[in-house]
Every structure is written in C-alpha cells, then in structure tokens.
Design a protein around this motif. Structure first.
Motif, mmCIF file in Angstrom:
data_model
loop_
_atom_site.group_PDB
_atom_site.id
_atom_site.type_symbol
_atom_site.label_atom_id
_atom_site.label_comp_id
_atom_site.label_asym_id
_atom_site.label_seq_id
_atom_site.Cartn_x
_atom_site.Cartn_y
_atom_site.Cartn_z
ATOM 1 N N GLN A 167 -6.221 -5.204 -7.092
ATOM 2 C CA GLN A 167 -5.846 -5.514 -8.561
ATOM 3 C C GLN A 167 -5.138 -7.189 -8.583
ATOM 4 N N LYS A 168 -5.775 -7.275 -9.044
ATOM 5 C CA LYS A 168 -4.696 -9.317 -9.972
ATOM 6 C C LYS A 168 -3.571 -9.211 -10.811
ATOM 7 N N ASP A 169 -3.127 -10.252 -10.121
ATOM 8 C CA ASP A 169 -1.738 -10.896 -11.107
ATOM 9 C C ASP A 169 -1.692 -12.157 -11.587
ATOM 10 N N SER A 170 -0.895 -12.538 -11.682
ATOM 11 C CA SER A 170 -0.392 -14.245 -12.018
ATOM 12 C C SER A 170 0.256 -14.734 -10.963
ATOM 13 N N THR A 171 1.056 -13.744 -10.291
ATOM 14 C CA THR A 171 2.054 -14.285 -8.645
ATOM 15 C C THR A 171 1.650 -14.033 -7.709
ATOM 16 N N LEU A 172 2.927 -15.987 -6.873
ATOM 17 C CA LEU A 172 2.056 -16.622 -5.904
ATOM 18 C C LEU A 172 1.464 -15.226 -4.113
ATOM 19 N N ILE A 173 2.123 -14.624 -4.517
ATOM 20 C CA ILE A 173 1.563 -13.180 -3.746
ATOM 21 C C ILE A 173 0.319 -12.748 -3.485
ATOM 22 N N ARG A 203 -2.704 -5.212 8.177
ATOM 23 C CA ARG A 203 -3.549 -6.541 7.964
ATOM 24 C C ARG A 203 -3.352 -7.216 7.045
ATOM 25 N N ILE A 204 -2.777 -7.610 5.995
ATOM 26 C CA ILE A 204 -2.692 -7.535 4.718
ATOM 27 C C ILE A 204 -0.951 -8.283 5.543
ATOM 28 N N ASP A 205 -0.850 -7.433 5.404
ATOM 29 C CA ASP A 205 0.728 -7.977 6.097
ATOM 30 C C ASP A 205 1.070 -8.634 6.611
ATOM 31 N N ASN A 206 0.388 -8.715 7.790
ATOM 32 C CA ASN A 206 0.489 -9.758 9.202
ATOM 33 C C ASN A 206 -0.283 -11.438 8.944
ATOM 34 N N GLN A 207 -1.095 -11.285 7.488
ATOM 35 C CA GLN A 207 -1.952 -11.998 7.027
ATOM 36 C C GLN A 207 -0.935 -12.927 6.564
ATOM 37 N N LEU A 208 0.358 -12.573 5.612
ATOM 38 C CA LEU A 208 0.482 -12.966 5.021
ATOM 39 C C LEU A 208 1.928 -12.801 5.625
#
Length: 775
Positions: A167-173, A203-208
């Motif tokens: 899902q897309k939104d305008s936030t930086l994260i 995986r997403i958490d590690n990359q963030l």
C-alpha cells in the motif's frame, strides 16, 4: 541344525523374553483406570495433496503434539522400567533418587493428553500453512493398559498467492518500504504460509533499521489476506503500515553524541541513571569524530574506541554499524559486558545520543595448572604451568601473556631402557588489537584484527642421550573476514635449535641412522607461514564443513639470493648455522552430517607435503609429519606408524624414536551417538600413512611412490565420550585391520583377529585416553 545356529536361536528367544518382560512390567504398576500413552498419529484425508506435501505436513503436525510419550528403544522403554522398579526415595539425593528421577522417567498417561487442545493445534497449524477451512477429529485406541490417539485431518485444498500489493501513501517511511518490494519473500504462486509472512515483516524491519528507523518494529506491519477476490483457491496479500503505528517509529534518527563509559559498574546506577553527569559540558571531547569518553583514571587510551566505533556524529542510524560496534568492543577482549543505549536528545530534528556502557574484565590474572598424562608410547608424566595475563598492557587493550612451565615423562612399561624426558621453558606473547604495519589496513569485520608477537625458549633433556635448547620467535597478523573465515599470517617465524651434551651412547645408536643424527643437529628455520580457516560448524545446519590450509615457506628468499644448493656443495650458513630451505603445505578438511539430535557422522581428510630444496636435503624433524596416536590413526601408537612400509620392529630394541615423514595422507570417519545425557558412544575407522620424498637407506620402503595405496594402514574401533560440558573425556579402543609393514599381499589382518588370545590383545588393542574430540 549346528551348535552355532542353536546359540543364535537361544539368544533370540532370551532377548525376546526379556523384551516381553520389560514391556509387561511397565504397565503392571499402573493404577486402576490408568492407561500408558504410547503416542499419536495424524492421518490426512485429501487426495489432491501430493505424497511429498502430505508426508511433510504429517511430520510437522505430529512433532507439534503434546505431550511426548515415554522414550523408547527398539520398542522398549528402559527409562520407564527404571522409574517403576525404583522405590520412592526419602530424600532428593542418593542412588534411589538418581535411579528413579535421573535415569528413570515418569510414565506419560492418557489422562495427561489434552486431545481437544491437540485437535485445535492441528487445525490452526494447517490453516497457517494455507489449508483454510481445515477440520479435525480424533479417536483413541486402547489395549492392555496402553492407549494411542489417532487424529484425522481433512485439510481441504491449499491456497496459493495470486497477488502481493504494498500500500502506498505520502509518508517517508512508506517511501522507504516501497523501495524494498523487489526483494520480497512473498512470491506469486507460493502457498500461503504464516511463517513466511512473519519472515517478510522481519525482513522489512531489518531493512528499515538500516535506514535510520530505530524505533520501528515488525508488529507495525500488517499483512491482510483476502481469499474472496480470486477463484481456484487463491489468496491476495496486502502489505501495509498499521494505522496505530507510533510517530516515533516513523522517523529516521541520526547520531548526535557518542559517549563511552569504559569503567561502567551497575553499582553506579541509581534510580535508572548513571551517577556521572551526561551533559556535554561535563564530558571531555576526544578526536575529530566527537567521541566523548568518561575515564577519569585514564585506564584506556582513547584511540581504541575510535577504531571500534562505527557511529560518528551526524551518521544516520543503521543496525549493521550498531551490531558491528558492539561486536568489536567485545572482541577487544578487555570488556566483560558491553551495553548500548540510545537517548533522544532532539525530538524535533530526530537525533539521539549513543551511550556505550562497558564493564572491564579483570585486567590481570595469574593461573597455576598442574596435570598428569599418559601416552600410547608407554610414558606417563606431569606438567606444571604458571600463566600470567595482562589484558591492557599499554592501556590500548593489548593482551600480554607470559608463562613458565616444567614437565617430565617417565617410562612405565614397554621397551626396556627407554629414557625419561624432562622439559622446561618460558613463553611470552603480546597481542595488539590493530595491524601494526607501514601500510593502512581497514577492516569492516566484527572481529578486531590483531598483531601478534611471541618469544619462547625450551630446554629439553632426554636422559643419557642428549639435551636440546630451542629458541622461537614470531611476528604476524591475525584477522577474520567474518565468523566463518580467518587468516593467520606470520611474516616471520623463527626456530633455532642447538644441542648440548650429546652422549657417546646416543652417538653409537645414531651412527647408522641419518634421521637420528638430524635430531641433534643445529637447526635454523625462518620464513613466513600462512594459514586460512573456513568453517560453518557454528550454524544450525545438518551438513557443515571445516577447512584449514597451511603454507610454510622457510629460507626461500635467502636461499634464492645466496645461491644455496646443498647438492652441488653450496651449503650456506647464517652465524655458522646452515639454514633450512623447504616448502610445506597441509590441508585439513572435515565434513559433519547430523542424522538427528543424537546421531551424527564426522569425517576428516588430511593431505600434506613438505619438499626440501636449495640449502636442505631433508625437512627439519620438528616440521615433519607424524602418524598414529589418539588424534590420528588410533590403532597404532603415537608417532610409530610409517614412513611407508618401513618396519619399526627393525629399530634397535629398547630405543623409542618418533617416526616422521614428508608426505601425509589420512582419512577418518566416526559415527557418534548419544546414549544418555553426558554419555556418548562412537564407532570409528582410520586410514593413512606418512612417507619420505627422498630415499633413506636406513628405512627401506619409506619413500613415496606410485604404489602408495598398498602402504595405507587401516584401523577401527569403538569409543566412549563423557561430555561434562567444561571438558570431554574420551576413551577409544582401536585395533589394526591393515598393517603396512607386513609382507605385501598379507597386510590385511582380519584373519588374525583373536580376542581370546591374551598376547594378541596385548599387541593389537590400543587404548587411547584423551581430552576432546579427535576432529
């Protein structure tokens, strides 16, 4: 029917009777209405599932059921038997308590099984693997006070992934999350799998975390599954950020100050705060990287932290540098505990301070060791070591180790007139946690590279034969690329051996043996050595390997520049001592396979060659290969095997001499199994030998040739390992199966085995007692 067949039938009937008696005795102790639980079975009713998938699902479901039945061995339950026959102990100690509760095992009853709970586990697990709308029932089968539970699962068809949306939104994260979609673990066509979804969130958490989102958590991600948008048992996944994700978790943080407390003590913490003020006005600034160090007593030089720290002021936080810094601080070897905290210093600009709380180890230690030992060469002895360690020698986390030792070995049997041995010496080693060199060496490894300098001296006296003085020294580097790969380069490795008090008795013994004469010759060995080690044995895998390759080049450059050629009479010396010139390579490869939690197979191959040239006709005795003994081919006594088909029985009676060679081939295999807690058993086989590269008239058959396979020694045996965690005591009983110095064509000794003959047992059964595994 012959007598041997009758014996086998009688043995079989006896074993069957004992098994039946033990089996029956385990149920006679049950109370009225109690039934012994013998386990569970899951039956899957679905013809559309492949045999392989059905087998895997069945195995996973059965492993998840509780409780487990009493452990069994070939249909028997010996632990339960010991529990039943032992009386209830009055105290929680003593033999009765050990027999009943340590060796024995309490019976698992049908009443202990929550069948409804297990049914729910089966349904939930199946649905987590994509078998939606699964249904399960159970039935209990009982006979002779024993009960088994049968679970029947109707899983339906497995749902597969038809689409994955982020899902897309305008936030930086969210913008950073969308950059990670190309490496997603959720693949179209794969089965729906809750474990894979959890792995994707991690995986997403590690990359963030690599992008500065320190306060983010995998639970901030939700993966919605929709099975209504597609047909044919398909599911659509929607990956998005939870609406209630904290604002702090959505922000990227940068490093403000880096503060180090190298003398941290939990006693200095009151009400959760360190007693030393942490504001920048009270801190002493160090280096251009703005690292602040609280070290009033100046126990540590600041530069060691500059090398270990991967966070600098203004850096965007990332987990890799976070872990790398912690690992390097630990690997300095001077800190017992390393703790890290981040404290928000500027919430508007999203900055925090990094605090490192380091608890030092005991800087100095003195240890006295005394040990006794025996070896298969009929020697027994003792050794005393006094070791002093300083872990911060020059205030830069340098480790200095000094030791003095004395040891003796005396003959306790075997050949007559074997002479006793006495050794005494001292060693000193300085290990510096950086590369000391005229060039720059940058390492991004979690392991601190080290410069090692060592000096040593040993006095060795073999009574009535000779005395040797050995001086050693080395300078080199040790570094690791990662947890699996290690390099050890000694730029200079020197050994100088000088004899003293060589007796006429030894001269008469060695008169006709070049090998014995070389033992008491002055030797100067110098040159670089390099070893490379790769291992993944620390990983939780069923197949792991270990490899170590070593290259030893002695006197090569000196020999080349001086034009040394001993064969042409151009032997060169340094300080009137001929220097050794050779090239030596050795490879040690090991493979480990785990069959299960309690059984494994370990194999090892060793191959090495040492080639003398230029200024040397022979390899120095101390640098040659040896075979036989507790860590080699265990059916032959230590250092008595080889070289080649040379017969050691031709050596002068009463004189024991280590057999050495320039070529070594060895293969070992060992099947290991756990019998009970600390008690392990092994069955092993060893094969190999050593050879010379040049002819030796005094040792016929010692040279390596194309016929080397006929000179391979083979041994086998059984062993016990007592694993007490802090040490492993090993006892291996081995016997030779192939003896290379027997007449060719008669080297296999299988037809000579005679356990009933005491003289055969004395000559062929070799007991090896050692500490640790052989490989």
């Amino acid at each position: 029917m012959d007598i041997r067949t009758l014996k086998y039938i009688r043995l079989f009937l006896t074993f069957g009777s004992i098994s039946f008696a033990i089996s029956c005795s385990n149920t006679k102790y049950l109370k009225e209405g109690e039934m012994l639980y013998t386990g569970a079975e899951v039956k899957i009713e679905n013809d559309s599932i492949s045999k392989k998938d059905k087998k895997n699902l069945k195995s996973e479901l059965e492993n998840s059921l509780t409780p487990k039945p009493n452990s069994s061995f070939i249909g028997l339950r010996p632990k339960l038997f010991f529990y039943n026959i032992a009386k209830e102990p009055e105290k929680e100690k003593g033999f009765s308590y050990w027999l009943k509760y340590k060796l024995g095992e309490k019976p698992v009853l049908l009443g202990d099984v929550d069948r409804e709970f297990n049914k729910d586990i089966i349904v939930n697990y199946s649905e987590n693997k994509g078998y939606f709308n699964a249904q399960a029932t159970y039935d209990t089968i009982s006979k002779n006070k024993k009960a088994k539970v049968i679970y029947i699962l109707k899983p339906g068809n497995q749902y597969r992934i038809s689409n994955v949306k982020f899902q897309k939104d305008s936030t930086l994260i969210n913008e950073e999350m969308l950059k990670l979609t190309d490496k997603t673990l959720l693949k179209l066509g794969d089965p729906f799998d809750l474990d894979m979804i959890k792995s994707e969130r991690e995986r997403i958490d590690n990359q963030l975390k690599q992008k500065g989102f320190y306060y983010f958590h995998p639970d901030n991600i939700i993966v919605q599954a929709d099975s209504t948008v597609s047909k044919n048992h398909q599911v659509e996944l929607n990956v998005k950020l939870k609406e209630n994700t904290p604002e702090l978790a959505k922000q990227q943080f940068t490093i403000d100050k880096v503060v180090v407390f190298p003398n941290y003590n939990i006693k200095d913490v009151k009400d959760g705060k360190y007693t030393v003020p942490m504001n920048s006005d009270s801190l002493s600034r160090y280096s251009h990287d703005d690292i602040y160090i609280i070290d009033p007593e100046q126990k540590f030089k600041p530069r060691i932290f500059d090398r270990a720290m991967y966070f600098k002021k203004g850096d965007l936080y990332n987990r890799a540098d976070h872990n790398l810094t912690l690992n390097r601080l630990i690997n300095l070897g001077v800190f017992k505990f390393v703790k890290n905290e981040f404290v928000v210093s500027d919430s508007v600009n999203h900055k925090f301070d990094a605090y490192y709380l380091l608890t030092p180890r005991q800087i100095q230690s003195l240890r006295l060791e005394a040990l006794g030992r025996t070896n298969s060469a009929n020697y027994a002895g003792s050794e005393v070591n006094l070791n002093w360690t300083h872990r911060n020698f020059f205030r830069g986390a340098e480790q200095f180790k000094a030791s003095v030792y004395g040891a003796f070995d005396v003959q306790v049997g075997g050949p007559k007139d074997a002479k006793n041995l006495f050794r005494a010496g001292a060693n000193a080693e300085l290990s510096i946690p950086r590369i000391v060199a005229p060039f720059r060496f940058d390492s991004s490894s979690a392991f601190v590279p080290r410069t090692n300098i060592s000096l040593g001296y040993e006095f060795q006296n073999r009574t009535e034969y000779y005395t040797l003085n050995t001086f050693t020294g080395s300078f080199g580097y040790l570094w690791k690329e990662n947890v699996r790969k290690e390099h050890d380069l000694k730029v200079l490795d020197i050994t100088y051996v000088t004899p003293a008090n060589v007796t006429p008795l030894y001269n008469s013994i060695s008169e006709n043996s070049d090998a014995l004469r070389r033992v008491v010759q002055r030797q100067l060995i110098f040159g670089p050595t390099y070893s490379y080690t790769y291992t993944n044995t620390m990983l939780p895998k069923s197949n792991t390997i270990y490899y170590k390759g070593t290259l030893d080049l002695a006197g090569n450059l000196t020999g080349l520049l001086s034009g040394a050629n001993v064969k042409e009479g151009k032997e060169k010396s340094i300080f009137s001592v001929p220097f050794s010139q050779y090239a030596k390579i050795e490879n040690d490869f090991r493979f480990y396979h785990k069959f299960g939690e309690k059984t494994s197979l370990a194999t090892r191959f060793i191959g090495g060659i040492a080639y003398p040239y230029g200024n040397s006709e022979n390899i120095p005795f101390s640098k040659q290969f040896f075979s036989g003994g507790s860590n080699s081919i265990r059916a032959f006594r230590a250092r008595t095997l080889g070289p080649g088909s040379f017969d050691p029985r031709t050596i002068q009676e009463g004189f024991y001499f280590d057999q050495s060679g320039d070529v070594k081939l060895e293969l070992n295999a060992e099947y290991r199994a756990n019998l009970y807690k600390f008690l392990n058993v092994a069955v092993f086989a060893d094969a190999g030998n050593i050879w010379l590269v040049n002819d030796d008239p005094q040792r016929p058959g010692a040279k390596f040739s194309s016929d080397f396979m006929s000179e391979i020694a083979v041994g086998a045996g059984i062993g016990l390992r007592l694993d007490f965690s802090i040490l492993i005591l090993r006892l291996d009983l081995a016997m030779p199966l192939r003896i290379p110095y027997y007449e060719k064509g008669d080297r296999w000794a299988l037809n000579k085995i005679n356990f009933g003959d005491s003289s055969w047992r004395r000559d062929n059964l070799i007991l090896n007692i050692a500490i640790g595994y052989p490989f």
